[in-house]
Design an enzyme around this catalytic site. Sequence first.
Site, PDB file in Angstrom:
ATOM      1  CB  CYS A   1      38.486  64.097 -65.328  1.00 44.60           C
ATOM      2  SG  CYS A   1      38.458  64.337 -63.532  1.00 44.60           S
TER       3      CYS A   1
ATOM      4  CE  LYS B   1      41.723  66.652 -55.194  1.00 44.35           C
ATOM      5  NZ  LYS B   1      41.939  68.113 -55.159  1.00 44.35           N
TER       6      LYS B   1
ATOM      7  CB  SER C   1      43.448  65.797 -59.225  1.00 40.35           C
ATOM      8  OG  SER C   1      42.851  66.787 -58.410  1.00 40.35           O
TER       9      SER C   1
ATOM     10  CG  HIS D   1      43.521  64.920 -64.790  1.00 39.35           C
ATOM     11  ND1 HIS D   1      42.674  65.614 -65.632  1.00 39.35           N
ATOM     12  CD2 HIS D   1      42.816  64.701 -63.659  1.00 39.35           C
ATOM     13  CE1 HIS D   1      41.521  65.821 -65.029  1.00 39.35           C
ATOM     14  NE2 HIS D   1      41.580  65.275 -63.837  1.00 39.35           N
TER      15      HIS D   1
ATOM     16  CD  GLU E   1      44.336  66.191 -68.823  1.00 37.73           C
ATOM     17  OE1 GLU E   1      43.517  66.711 -68.039  1.00 37.73           O
ATOM     18  OE2 GLU E   1      44.466  64.949 -68.930  1.00 37.73           O
TER      19      GLU E   1
ATOM     20  NE  ARG F   1      43.559  76.140 -58.070  1.00 36.86           N
ATOM     21  CZ  ARG F   1      44.160  75.491 -59.061  1.00 36.86           C
ATOM     22  NH1 ARG F   1      45.148  76.078 -59.727  1.00 36.86           N
ATOM     23  NH2 ARG F   1      43.792  74.270 -59.396  1.00 36.86           N
TER      24      ARG F   1
END
Length: 303
Positions: free
Chosen positions: A142, A163, A192, A233, A235, A247
Amino acid sequence: MPIRIPDDLPARKTLEKEGVNVMDSSRAARQDIRPLQIGLLNLMPNKERTETQFARLIASTPLQIELSLVRVSDHQSKNTSEDYLKSFYQTWEEVRSRKFDGFIVTGAPIAHIPFDQVKYWSEMIDIMNWTQTHVNHTMFICWGAQAALHHFHGVNRYRMPKKAFGVFRHHLVGGPSPFLRGFSDSPMIPVSRFNDIDRKSLGPDLEVLIDNEDIGICMLDDPKHRAVHMLNHLEYDNRSLADEYQRDIKAGLETPPPENLFPDGDTNIEPENRWRSHAHLLFQNWINEIYQTTPFELDEIGR
């Protein structure tokens, strides 16, 4: 073989509950074997969650791994206590004399900041240069990948109109790669990020391995610098994108739900992990390639 991590690390209990084979220090000391030395430079705010995600994947190999947790020296964490960091992490200054078979540089939530304005950018430059003399192979992820591509290759990045947020189908586009053995032709991968890299700024010494024409390049091979750059990502666990979305909502942001994450688009349903097998494959392949190419004597790395 198991992974060796600090005996009291909170991630240990999580991994043991999942059936991951974790080795304690006393057992490791009795084995006459050289474990692969893997370092994790953790730049994420939630250190515990991130270290658990990577330890889970690093442990999915038949080789014995000793994982060292590393942090930048010139940064005060706002989300992780100093006691926790002192107990389980070493600063890069403390490990810079060591050699590593493999090294991982994570993302960081600072993509909106120009590289040269990042507080610890000068240390990051030192770390990236250090990987060329003290690490057999590095995986940049990233923001870490964006930083390394910018530093080593002058690759430009730009802000996307919106995004890229969700789980997206990608495609294998490069030639046969040892890092992608066993991958399906079109894996689903969590994304992301607001930034993408400018394809026109890529030089011939970089090979795109995984791509999505709509949301950008996912993974590149960088043999000159003994590195791979993963911009997304694999992971992540099944809750990573969902928790990020929650959030944002609590913060009053009008963030749309992550695409292709929640079953039937229902944010009240627990999301499924549809990328786990490819995540394990990537790290198994990466560690196998390290094992095949690293010197037996650690001191020979970088020579």
